[in-house]
Scaffold this motif. Sequence first.
Motif, PDB file in Angstrom:
ATOM      1  N   ALA A   1      62.779  46.686  75.058  1.00 10.40           N
ATOM      2  CA  ALA A   1      62.411  46.101  76.334  1.00 10.40           C
ATOM      3  C   ALA A   1      60.788  46.671  76.643  1.00 10.40           C
ATOM      4  CB  ALA A   1      63.192  46.349  77.685  1.00 10.40           C
ATOM      5  N   LYS A   2      60.498  47.773  76.290  1.00 12.16           N
ATOM      6  CA  LYS A   2      59.049  48.280  76.446  1.00 12.16           C
ATOM      7  C   LYS A   2      58.236  47.470  75.549  1.00 12.16           C
ATOM      8  CE  LYS A   2      60.211  52.801  78.687  1.00 12.16           C
ATOM      9  NZ  LYS A   2      60.287  54.187  78.305  1.00 12.16           N
ATOM     10  N   GLU A   3      58.803  47.629  74.346  1.00 12.63           N
ATOM     11  CA  GLU A   3      57.674  47.071  73.457  1.00 12.63           C
ATOM     12  C   GLU A   3      57.343  45.357  73.588  1.00 12.63           C
ATOM     13  OE1 GLU A   3      59.232  47.473  69.268  1.00 12.63           O
ATOM     14  OE2 GLU A   3      59.617  49.739  69.695  1.00 12.63           O
ATOM     15  N   SER A   4      58.450  44.864  74.205  1.00 15.61           N
ATOM     16  CA  SER A   4      58.059  43.317  74.624  1.00 15.61           C
ATOM     17  C   SER A   4      57.046  43.286  75.960  1.00 15.61           C
ATOM     18  CB  SER A   4      59.258  42.403  74.606  1.00 15.61           C
ATOM     19  OG  SER A   4      60.290  43.089  75.737  1.00 15.61           O
ATOM     20  N   GLY A   5      57.050  44.295  76.563  1.00 15.17           N
ATOM     21  CA  GLY A   5      56.180  44.368  77.961  1.00 15.17           C
ATOM     22  C   GLY A   5      56.927  44.199  79.196  1.00 15.17           C
ATOM     23  N   ASP A   7      59.207  45.928  82.057  1.00 10.75           N
ATOM     24  CA  ASP A   7      59.197  47.192  82.711  1.00 10.75           C
ATOM     25  C   ASP A   7      60.591  47.727  82.529  1.00 10.75           C
ATOM     26  OD1 ASP A   7      60.137  49.032  84.656  1.00 10.75           O
ATOM     27  OD2 ASP A   7      59.286  47.950  86.276  1.00 10.75           O
ATOM     28  N   GLY A   8      60.535  48.999  81.456  1.00  8.13           N
ATOM     29  CA  GLY A   8      61.737  49.608  80.940  1.00  8.13           C
ATOM     30  C   GLY A   8      62.696  50.067  82.012  1.00  8.13           C
ATOM     31  N   SER A   9      62.227  50.715  83.080  1.00  6.00           N
ATOM     32  CA  SER A   9      63.149  51.252  84.039  1.00  6.00           C
ATOM     33  C   SER A   9      63.720  50.171  84.805  1.00  6.00           C
ATOM     34  CB  SER A   9      62.155  51.765  85.241  1.00  6.00           C
ATOM     35  OG  SER A   9      61.231  53.108  84.444  1.00  6.00           O
ATOM     36  N   ALA A  10      63.165  49.111  85.341  1.00  5.54           N
ATOM     37  CA  ALA A  10      63.808  47.884  85.939  1.00  5.54           C
ATOM     38  C   ALA A  10      64.858  47.267  85.021  1.00  5.54           C
ATOM     39  CB  ALA A  10      63.126  46.730  86.277  1.00  5.54           C
ATOM     40  N   PHE A  11      64.634  47.135  83.645  1.00  2.00           N
ATOM     41  CA  PHE A  11      65.457  46.613  82.564  1.00  2.00           C
ATOM     42  C   PHE A  11      66.701  47.810  82.426  1.00  2.00           C
ATOM     43  CE2 PHE A  11      67.016  46.328  78.087  1.00  2.00           C
ATOM     44  CZ  PHE A  11      67.497  44.912  78.217  1.00  2.00           C
ATOM     45  N   ALA A  12      66.371  48.936  82.118  1.00  2.45           N
ATOM     46  CA  ALA A  12      67.480  49.700  82.220  1.00  2.45           C
ATOM     47  C   ALA A  12      68.371  49.724  83.511  1.00  2.45           C
ATOM     48  CB  ALA A  12      67.031  51.093  81.895  1.00  2.45           C
ATOM     49  N   SER A  13      67.735  49.855  84.524  1.00  6.52           N
ATOM     50  CA  SER A  13      68.752  49.508  85.949  1.00  6.52           C
ATOM     51  C   SER A  13      69.585  48.341  85.894  1.00  6.52           C
ATOM     52  CB  SER A  13      67.715  49.829  87.214  1.00  6.52           C
ATOM     53  OG  SER A  13      68.337  49.554  88.339  1.00  6.52           O
ATOM     54  N   CYS A  14      68.888  47.285  85.475  1.00  5.79           N
ATOM     55  CA  CYS A  14      69.654  46.178  85.414  1.00  5.79           C
ATOM     56  C   CYS A  14      70.833  45.981  84.337  1.00  5.79           C
ATOM     57  CB  CYS A  14      68.691  44.868  85.265  1.00  5.79           C
ATOM     58  SG  CYS A  14      69.721  43.326  85.293  1.00  5.79           S
ATOM     59  N   LEU A  15      70.531  46.674  83.267  1.00  6.84           N
ATOM     60  CA  LEU A  15      71.631  46.700  82.270  1.00  6.84           C
ATOM     61  C   LEU A  15      72.798  47.622  82.861  1.00  6.84           C
ATOM     62  CD1 LEU A  15      72.026  45.895  79.448  1.00  6.84           C
ATOM     63  CD2 LEU A  15      70.949  47.869  78.622  1.00  6.84           C
ATOM     64  N   ASP A  16      72.200  48.965  83.286  1.00  5.08           N
ATOM     65  CA  ASP A  16      73.318  49.859  83.660  1.00  5.08           C
ATOM     66  C   ASP A  16      74.170  49.354  84.900  1.00  5.08           C
ATOM     67  OD1 ASP A  16      72.408  51.399  81.633  1.00  5.08           O
ATOM     68  OD2 ASP A  16      71.121  52.623  82.782  1.00  5.08           O
TER      69      ASP A  16
END
Length: 74
Positions: A1-5, A7-16
Amino acid sequence: AKESGLDGSAFASCLDSGKTAAKVAADMAQGTRHAVTGTPTFFINGRYLSGAQSIEKFAEIIDDELSRAQDRRR
């Protein structure tokens, strides 16, 4: 997620959160029922087309389907 630009935190939160887990599971089950084994996969009037394809391949199938439809009208 971070590599594609993203927000890594938001992505992880959504996934989790599991918020979309049921939707993802339903989509995967539908794919399995239709023998989808990877992406991208396309269905054009029920005709299976798997993998990255050229615009010419899509045009070929669409033109064939249009021709079949015209033949059925005659």
